[in-house]
Design a protein around this motif. Structure first.
Motif, PDB file in Angstrom:
ATOM      1  N   THR A 154       5.802  11.871  10.553  1.00 47.95           N
ATOM      2  CA  THR A 154       5.682  12.211  11.949  1.00 47.95           C
ATOM      3  C   THR A 154       4.235  12.982  12.168  1.00 47.95           C
ATOM      4  OG1 THR A 154       6.887  14.099  11.556  1.00 47.95           O
ATOM      5  CG2 THR A 154       8.102  12.474  12.272  1.00 47.95           C
ATOM      6  N   HIS A 155       3.511  13.318  11.055  1.00 46.27           N
ATOM      7  CA  HIS A 155       2.189  13.786  10.916  1.00 46.27           C
ATOM      8  C   HIS A 155       1.228  13.112  11.504  1.00 46.27           C
ATOM      9  CE1 HIS A 155      -1.044  16.596   9.610  1.00 46.27           C
ATOM     10  NE2 HIS A 155      -0.221  17.516   9.982  1.00 46.27           N
ATOM     11  N   HIS A 156       0.715  13.187  13.091  1.00 42.68           N
ATOM     12  CA  HIS A 156      -0.331  12.006  13.363  1.00 42.68           C
ATOM     13  C   HIS A 156      -1.445  12.000  12.467  1.00 42.68           C
ATOM     14  CE1 HIS A 156       2.491  12.515  16.785  1.00 42.68           C
ATOM     15  NE2 HIS A 156       2.130  11.372  17.229  1.00 42.68           N
ATOM     16  N   ALA A 157      -1.936  13.427  12.335  1.00 46.32           N
ATOM     17  CA  ALA A 157      -3.452  13.428  11.797  1.00 46.32           C
ATOM     18  C   ALA A 157      -3.293  12.910  10.470  1.00 46.32           C
ATOM     19  CB  ALA A 157      -3.873  14.978  11.689  1.00 46.32           C
ATOM     20  N   SER A 158      -2.359  13.110   9.630  1.00 41.62           N
ATOM     21  CA  SER A 158      -2.334  12.639   8.193  1.00 41.62           C
ATOM     22  C   SER A 158      -2.336  11.060   8.317  1.00 41.62           C
ATOM     23  CB  SER A 158      -0.885  13.274   7.497  1.00 41.62           C
ATOM     24  OG  SER A 158      -0.995  12.532   6.198  1.00 41.62           O
ATOM     25  N   ILE A 159      -1.515  10.652   9.134  1.00 47.37           N
ATOM     26  CA  ILE A 159      -1.208   9.191   9.194  1.00 47.37           C
ATOM     27  C   ILE A 159      -2.372   8.470   9.665  1.00 47.37           C
ATOM     28  CG2 ILE A 159      -0.019   7.316  10.618  1.00 47.37           C
ATOM     29  CD1 ILE A 159       2.382   9.347  10.653  1.00 47.37           C
ATOM     30  N   TYR A 160      -3.046   8.962  10.441  1.00 54.92           N
ATOM     31  CA  TYR A 160      -4.457   8.665  11.233  1.00 54.92           C
ATOM     32  C   TYR A 160      -5.497   8.478  10.071  1.00 54.92           C
ATOM     33  CZ  TYR A 160      -8.546   8.309  13.854  1.00 54.92           C
ATOM     34  OH  TYR A 160      -9.964   7.611  14.497  1.00 54.92           O
ATOM     35  N   ARG A 161      -5.336   9.638   9.375  1.00 54.94           N
ATOM     36  CA  ARG A 161      -6.704   9.533   8.264  1.00 54.94           C
ATOM     37  C   ARG A 161      -6.227   8.798   7.280  1.00 54.94           C
ATOM     38  NH1 ARG A 161      -6.199  14.637   8.054  1.00 54.94           N
ATOM     39  NH2 ARG A 161      -4.715  14.782   6.724  1.00 54.94           N
ATOM     40  N   VAL A 162      -5.117   8.618   6.640  1.00 53.09           N
ATOM     41  CA  VAL A 162      -4.784   7.694   5.627  1.00 53.09           C
ATOM     42  C   VAL A 162      -4.746   6.251   5.952  1.00 53.09           C
ATOM     43  CG1 VAL A 162      -2.732   6.937   4.290  1.00 53.09           C
ATOM     44  CG2 VAL A 162      -3.038   9.272   4.245  1.00 53.09           C
ATOM     45  N   HIS A 170       0.781  -1.263   0.025  1.00 54.55           N
ATOM     46  CA  HIS A 170      -0.124   0.101   0.053  1.00 54.55           C
ATOM     47  C   HIS A 170       0.854   1.191   0.006  1.00 54.55           C
ATOM     48  CE1 HIS A 170      -3.686  -2.230   0.928  1.00 54.55           C
ATOM     49  NE2 HIS A 170      -3.115  -2.882   1.779  1.00 54.55           N
ATOM     50  N   ALA A 171       0.865   2.010  -1.170  1.00 58.77           N
ATOM     51  CA  ALA A 171       1.783   3.283  -1.372  1.00 58.77           C
ATOM     52  C   ALA A 171       0.786   4.294  -1.014  1.00 58.77           C
ATOM     53  CB  ALA A 171       2.250   3.464  -2.384  1.00 58.77           C
ATOM     54  N   LEU A 172       1.114   4.914   0.309  1.00 55.55           N
ATOM     55  CA  LEU A 172       0.177   5.763   0.859  1.00 55.55           C
ATOM     56  C   LEU A 172       0.718   7.477   0.857  1.00 55.55           C
ATOM     57  CD1 LEU A 172      -0.554   4.026   3.928  1.00 55.55           C
ATOM     58  CD2 LEU A 172      -1.836   3.911   2.034  1.00 55.55           C
ATOM     59  N   ALA A 173      -0.049   8.182   0.524  1.00 59.97           N
ATOM     60  CA  ALA A 173       0.379   9.526   0.626  1.00 59.97           C
ATOM     61  C   ALA A 173       0.386  10.409   1.642  1.00 59.97           C
ATOM     62  CB  ALA A 173      -0.402  10.616  -0.437  1.00 59.97           C
ATOM     63  N   VAL A 195      -0.605   5.980  16.112  1.00 61.86           N
ATOM     64  CA  VAL A 195      -1.821   5.675  15.387  1.00 61.86           C
ATOM     65  C   VAL A 195      -2.282   4.472  15.463  1.00 61.86           C
ATOM     66  CG1 VAL A 195      -2.665   5.637  13.063  1.00 61.86           C
ATOM     67  CG2 VAL A 195      -1.322   7.909  13.845  1.00 61.86           C
ATOM     68  N   TRP A 196      -1.383   3.345  15.428  1.00 64.23           N
ATOM     69  CA  TRP A 196      -1.844   1.815  15.739  1.00 64.23           C
ATOM     70  C   TRP A 196      -2.867   1.798  16.904  1.00 64.23           C
ATOM     71  CZ3 TRP A 196      -2.342   0.071  11.310  1.00 64.23           C
ATOM     72  CH2 TRP A 196      -1.350   0.068  10.331  1.00 64.23           C
TER      73      TRP A 196
END
Length: 130
Positions: free
Chosen positions: A75-83, A67-70, A112-113
């Motif tokens: 280190t950006h919690h909100a972006s990681i969480y959302r993706v 899974h290639a994720l944008a 995030v996990w």
């Protein structure tokens, strides 16, 4: 009714610092616990050069999905969480035997996990491993 996915699935981030040794070690350690991984879902940041063949060769698991994720950054919690919530968890929602290696990735990815698991966003019975 939605069809279940009963394959034993390992979900984990790519480790930039330690490479494919991390997924290889995780599969080996799970096997030592009596858990045979049938599918690896491997998360990478978009632009990474890791291929399904690379993960397959390292892990010995025949079915690999990269899974290639944008992300806005590792280190950006909100972006990681959302993706992960919107792009990855729907892909594993039918998994009845999901294992998540929370060790690889940044501390933000690890957090995030934990948040997603604690919030009940992962399939019932999901096991976190470190």
């Amino acid at each position: 009714m939605t069809e279940r996915d009963d394959r034993t699935t390992l979900l984990c981030w790519h480790s930039e610092g330690h490479g494919l040794e991390v997924v290889q070690g995780a599969v080996r350690l799970l096997r030592a616990e009596g858990i045979v991984v049938e599918c690896v879902r491997y998360l990478v940041e978009r632009g990474a050069t890791v291929t399904e063949s690379d993960v397959r060769d390292a892990s010995g698991v025949a079915e690999v999905i990269v899974h290639a994720l944008a992300l806005d950054g590792p280190t950006h919690h909100a972006s990681i969480y959302r993706v992960v919530r919107d792009g990855v968890l729907p892909q594993v929602a039918r998994c009845t035997c999901l294992h998540v290696n929370v060790s690889p990735g940044t501390p933000a990815m690890h957090a995030v996990w934990l948040v997603l698991h604690a919030a009940g966003a992962m399939p019932e019975g999901t096991r976190l491993w470190s």
